[in-house]
Design a protein around this motif. Structure first.
Motif: not given
Length: 136
Positions: A96, A98-99, A101, A122, A131-133
Motif C-alpha cells: 500500500s 501507506e506501507n 511511505a 508525502k 499519504v503522509e508519514y
C-alpha cells in the motif's frame, strides 16, 4: 526551524492482495488494485527534512545531496520495479502507499547527518491520492 522539501518521481507496479482471502474478497476490498496481472503508478515523492540553517552555507541540508540520497536509497530500488517482488525493503509487506511511505522513511532516516531530521514523507500514488508519514 526550517523545512526543506525535495520532490522526485518514480514508476512502479504492485498488487494489493491478502493471500488468506479468496479472489472475490480481494477484489471486493482492493478493487482494481487486486488485479492478478498487477498495475502501476507514476508516484510523486516529497521528502521533507528540517533543521536550522548552517551558518557557513545557509542550508538546512544541501538539496542536491538530499536528491542523491533519495536516488540511491529509494528511486534506484523502486523505479520500474514490481514492489511486491523486486523491492527488498517491501518484502513481506502489503505494498500500500501507506506501507511504502513507511519503508521510504526507514530507507532514508539513517543516512541524514546530525542536526538534520526527516520531517515528512508525502507520497502521491495518483494526483488525487496521497499519504503522509511523520515517523514513529
Amino acid at each position: 526551524m526550517i523545512y526543506l522539501t525535495r520532490v522526485e518521481n518514480f514508476n512502479a507496479a504492485h498488487k494489493l492482495s491478502n493471500p488468506a482471502w479468496s479472489k472475490e474478497k480481494n477484489k471486493e476490498v482492493f478493487g482494481k488494485c487486486a488485479n492478478e496481472n498487477w498495475h502501476g503508478h507514476n508516484y510523486e515523492l516529497h521528502v521533507t527534512v528540517k533543521g536550522n540553517p548552517d551558518p557557513e552555507t545557509g542550508f538546512v541540508f544541501n538539496a542536491k545531496t538530499l536528491g542523491n540520497l533519495i536516488e540511491e536509497y529509494v528511486v534506484e530500488q523502486v523505479d520500474h520495479r514490481n514492489l511486491n517482488m523486486d523491492v527488498a525493503f517491501m518484502a513481506g509487506k502489503f505494498t500500500s502507499a501507506e506501507n511504502l511511505a513507511i519503508g521510504i522513511w526507514e530507507q532514508l532516516a539513517p543516512h541524514l547527518p546530525e542536526g538534520v531530521q526527516l520531517h515528512c514523507i508525502k507520497l502521491y500514488e495518483t494526483p488525487r491520492i496521497y499519504v503522509e508519514y511523520y515517523g514513529g
